[in-house]
Design a protein around this motif. Structure first.
Motif, mmCIF file in Angstrom:
data_model
loop_
_atom_site.group_PDB
_atom_site.id
_atom_site.type_symbol
_atom_site.label_atom_id
_atom_site.label_comp_id
_atom_site.label_asym_id
_atom_site.label_seq_id
_atom_site.Cartn_x
_atom_site.Cartn_y
_atom_site.Cartn_z
ATOM 1 N N ASP A 348 16.123 28.570 -0.787
ATOM 2 C CA ASP A 348 16.062 30.013 -0.949
ATOM 3 C C ASP A 348 16.238 30.357 -2.422
ATOM 4 O O ASP A 348 16.284 29.471 -3.289
ATOM 5 C CB ASP A 348 17.127 30.699 -0.081
ATOM 6 C CG ASP A 348 18.548 30.260 -0.435
ATOM 7 O OD1 ASP A 348 18.745 29.708 -1.532
ATOM 8 O OD2 ASP A 348 19.444 30.469 0.408
ATOM 9 N N ARG A 407 10.078 34.216 4.712
ATOM 10 C CA ARG A 407 11.088 33.719 5.640
ATOM 11 C C ARG A 407 11.213 34.720 6.789
ATOM 12 O O ARG A 407 11.249 35.934 6.567
ATOM 13 C CB ARG A 407 12.422 33.564 4.917
ATOM 14 C CG ARG A 407 13.577 33.081 5.774
ATOM 15 C CD ARG A 407 14.746 32.649 4.894
ATOM 16 N NE ARG A 407 15.205 33.722 4.013
ATOM 17 C CZ ARG A 407 16.208 34.555 4.285
ATOM 18 N NH1 ARG A 407 16.877 34.445 5.434
ATOM 19 N NH2 ARG A 407 16.563 35.493 3.422
ATOM 20 N N VAL A 409 13.507 35.729 10.127
ATOM 21 C CA VAL A 409 14.779 35.560 10.839
ATOM 22 C C VAL A 409 14.641 36.191 12.218
ATOM 23 O O VAL A 409 14.434 37.417 12.339
ATOM 24 C CB VAL A 409 15.953 36.202 10.082
ATOM 25 C CG1 VAL A 409 17.241 36.047 10.895
ATOM 26 C CG2 VAL A 409 16.111 35.573 8.702
ATOM 27 N N ASP A 411 16.497 37.146 15.446
ATOM 28 C CA ASP A 411 17.877 37.386 15.914
ATOM 29 C C ASP A 411 17.835 37.627 17.412
ATOM 30 O O ASP A 411 17.362 38.677 17.882
ATOM 31 C CB ASP A 411 18.465 38.589 15.183
ATOM 32 C CG ASP A 411 19.958 38.752 15.450
ATOM 33 O OD1 ASP A 411 20.447 38.205 16.463
ATOM 34 O OD2 ASP A 411 20.622 39.435 14.659
ATOM 35 N N TYR A 420 11.210 38.343 5.411
ATOM 36 C CA TYR A 420 11.675 38.496 4.039
ATOM 37 C C TYR A 420 10.666 37.826 3.102
ATOM 38 O O TYR A 420 10.141 36.743 3.379
ATOM 39 C CB TYR A 420 13.043 37.832 3.853
ATOM 40 C CG TYR A 420 14.153 38.470 4.634
ATOM 41 C CD1 TYR A 420 14.985 39.421 4.046
ATOM 42 C CD2 TYR A 420 14.360 38.146 5.982
ATOM 43 C CE1 TYR A 420 16.014 40.021 4.771
ATOM 44 C CE2 TYR A 420 15.377 38.745 6.713
ATOM 45 C CZ TYR A 420 16.197 39.672 6.098
ATOM 46 O OH TYR A 420 17.212 40.276 6.824
ATOM 47 N N ASN A 443 17.996 27.789 18.839
ATOM 48 C CA ASN A 443 18.532 28.200 17.549
ATOM 49 C C ASN A 443 18.296 27.087 16.528
ATOM 50 O O ASN A 443 18.248 25.911 16.874
ATOM 51 C CB ASN A 443 20.025 28.483 17.645
ATOM 52 C CG ASN A 443 20.329 29.823 18.288
ATOM 53 O OD1 ASN A 443 19.641 30.232 19.237
ATOM 54 N ND2 ASN A 443 21.343 30.511 17.808
ATOM 55 N N THR A 445 16.821 26.100 12.144
ATOM 56 C CA THR A 445 15.911 26.415 11.035
ATOM 57 C C THR A 445 14.684 25.537 11.159
ATOM 58 O O THR A 445 14.777 24.310 11.244
ATOM 59 C CB THR A 445 16.597 26.175 9.683
ATOM 60 O OG1 THR A 445 17.772 26.992 9.601
ATOM 61 C CG2 THR A 445 15.667 26.537 8.537
ATOM 62 N N GLN A 529 14.132 31.083 10.931
ATOM 63 C CA GLN A 529 15.540 30.879 11.287
ATOM 64 C C GLN A 529 15.825 31.645 12.582
ATOM 65 O O GLN A 529 15.677 32.873 12.619
ATOM 66 C CB GLN A 529 16.453 31.380 10.170
ATOM 67 C CG GLN A 529 16.310 30.586 8.877
ATOM 68 C CD GLN A 529 17.103 31.201 7.738
ATOM 69 O OE1 GLN A 529 16.831 32.347 7.336
ATOM 70 N NE2 GLN A 529 18.071 30.465 7.210
ATOM 71 N N VAL A 531 18.596 32.749 15.137
ATOM 72 C CA VAL A 531 20.056 32.916 15.144
ATOM 73 C C VAL A 531 20.458 33.803 16.325
ATOM 74 O O VAL A 531 19.619 34.290 17.084
ATOM 75 C CB VAL A 531 20.530 33.541 13.805
ATOM 76 C CG1 VAL A 531 20.150 32.665 12.616
ATOM 77 C CG2 VAL A 531 19.934 34.950 13.633
#
Length: 540
Positions: A348, A407, A409, A411, A420, A443, A445, A529, A531
């Motif tokens: 990152d 990227r 994410v 959730d 992002y 879950n 990466t 990712q 999460v």
């Protein structure tokens, strides 16, 4: 010129003292001897030429010295020639058969390895045994027909090494040494050859034998029988003579005898059991890094040679080391070498590693495979397996870092997917992840690795039935079979964020325009990712 009387005054002597003075001179020089002799025979009035006496003496000395120098020169020349021959011949024969080395009574001096190989092969080819019986039946057999296995390379090595233990003997053409073939004799094969050529099949004595069976991957024993067989003693003697001095034809007459089974089934089974003990032990070689190779059983079997001896009723096992050496040299690099692969880490903006996209692999080049062959050979002959690490040159892999521009994410707690770019939030989408149980989205990466604009999807439902979703659009896989895609059949689950009741088989369900945006703007390599925790009901 000087008269005798003047000569006396020359030596400062009175007439009565001449003899005494001459003797005194005679005791100190050769010229004195010559002068003394001249004076002793002189009469009054004789003339003695003293200058001539001195000159003659010098000429004799010169001739004497010249002869000495000629002799010394000849001796020096002989020494130089001898040393030149010794060192010159030593250099010339350093990679050739030495003077006086013979094969089959024929000189091979001066032949290099390739020439010797041809000579040995020709000698083997010209080695024959003509066998006849009392009934007029005759057959001419080669050494190979009679069970002789000649190691040509080893024979060449012996020819090159002959007389090499003594540097003087090596260049001495008068010291000869005959070199025999490096060979082994399979007496069972010899006996079988004679039996097959001289005895009808129904009358033959057959020894029990063993052989490797591909189906069972073991050595199995086959029972023989008693019967008629030629007496092979004379043939064995002829074969041994040809091994000692190859290149000629031997004539042998045979008689017949009736024998029991030459080798019993029990003896054969004992040999088979011994061979199978070797096959049951694994031979594993590793490169000290990440690769391991186990030698196949059938390959190990090819290294084991059963040799029957009908005269003793036994079968012995030998192990072919050269085959092991050749196999290791050709196979280990193919199986255990590995190319260096650079590791690729995705980071990152802070330099933290988000994902290892490509795991690094050290480069490995194996070497000294002969040492592995030695260990395997020793283990094989000892009836044990071996776990060997081969020596290798290792090139450590490097690490390349790639900054992740995009990227995503996911959730699970909020049932959203946020995108992002350079760590700046670009978009957030509503999603519905995998439902409870074995279908929950994993879950972790990951990275997008495969994309389809449209794809038919199939899999199993919880009840074991198969589902098929045709023409699913804008698919972006990131974790095996998990990926982003359009889910027109689950817009309600997306709207409510309710994976517990409307979740997928593990994929991230999205509205069509949202999944297309991911497809268009998030290339392969984009970090994903996942999460959060699985909600128990709708979150919206």
């Amino acid at each position: 010129m000087t008269s005798a009387s003047e000569g006396r005054s020359l030596f400062d002597a009175q007439p009565g003292e001449v003899t005494t003075n001459i003797r005194r001179i005679d005791q100190t020089s050769n010229i004195g001897q010559e002068a003394g002799a001249a004076f002793a025979g002189a009469q009054d009035g004789d003339v003695i030429d003293m200058a001539a006496l001195g000159t003659g003496h010098k000429e004799k000395n010169k001739r004497r010295n010249l002869t000495l120098w000629i002799v010394l020169g000849i001796l020096a020349a002989l020494v130089v020639l001898s040393l030149s021959w010794f060192f010159g011949a030593g250099w010339y024969f350093q990679d050739k058969a030495a003077l006086g080395v013979e094969l089959g009574g024929t000189s091979v001096a001066g032949q290099n390895a390739e020439q010797l190989k041809t000579t040995v092969n020709n000698a083997v080819a010209n080695s024959k045994v003509t066998v006849t019986d009392g009934d007029g039946k005759s057959v001419t057999a080669s050494l190979a027909d009679l069970g002789v296995k000649v190691d040509v390379d080893a024979t060449v090595s012996q020819l090159l090494a002959a007389k090499s233990d003594n540097a003087i003997a090596k260049v001495n053409p008068f010291a000869s040494q005959n070199v025999a073939l490096n060979a082994t004799v399979d007496k069972l094969k010899l006996s079988d050859y004679l039996t097959e050529n001289f005895v009808q099949e129904s009358d033959r004595a057959v020894a029990s034998s063993i052989a490797y069976d591909d189906a069972s991957k073991t050595f199995t024993a086959t029972e023989g029988k008693g019967g008629r067989t030629p007496e092979d003693t004379g043939v064995v003697e002829a074969v041994n003579a040809l091994i000692s001095e190859p290149g000629s034809n031997k004539n042998v007459s045979v008689e017949y005898k009736t024998v029991d089974m030459p080798i019993s089934l029990d003896a054969a089974q004992k040999a088979a059991d011994e061979a199978n003990t070797r096959l049951s032990a694994a031979f594993t070689i590793n490169n000290g890094n990440s690769k391991t190779f186990t030698v196949p059983v059938e390959q190990v079997a090819s290294w084991i040679t059963p040799t029957g001896d009908p005269s003793n009723g036994t079968i012995s096992l030998s192990y072919d080391k050269q085959k092991i050496v050749d196999y290791m040299a050709s196979t280990l690099p193919e199986q255990l070498n590995q190319q260096m692969v650079s590791q690729e880490d995705v980071i990152d903006g802070n330099g933290s590693v988000l994902l290892t996209k490509v795991k690094g692999v050290d480069g490995v080049t194996v070497k000294n495979t002969d040492a592995v062959a030695d260990q395997v050979y020793n283990a094989l002959t000892g009836g044990q397996g071996a776990d060997v690490q081969v020596a290798a040159d290792v090139t450590a892999h490097d690490v390349k870092q790639v900054k992740s521009e995009m990227r995503i994410v996911v959730d699970k707690t909020t049932q959203t997917a946020s995108v992002y770019k350079n760590d700046q939030l670009v978009k957030t989408f509503l999603v519905c992840t995998g439902r409870d149980g074995g279908n929950e989205s994993d879950n972790g990466t990951f990275a997008i690795y495969l994309k389809y604009a449209s794809q038919d999807m199939t899999g199993l439902n919880d009840d074991g039935s198969r589902y098929l979703s045709k023409g699913v659009k804008w698919v972006s896989y990131y974790n095996g079979g998990e990926g982003f895609h359009t889910a027109t059949w689950n817009y309600n689950g997306i709207a409510t964020g309710d994976p517990a009741n409307h979740g997928s088989h593990g994929c991230i369900n999205m509205y069509e325009q949202d999944s297309q945006w991911i497809y268009d703007n998030c290339p392969e390599g984009t970090i994903v990712q996942v999460v959060g925790t699985q909600p128990t009901g709708p979150v919206r």
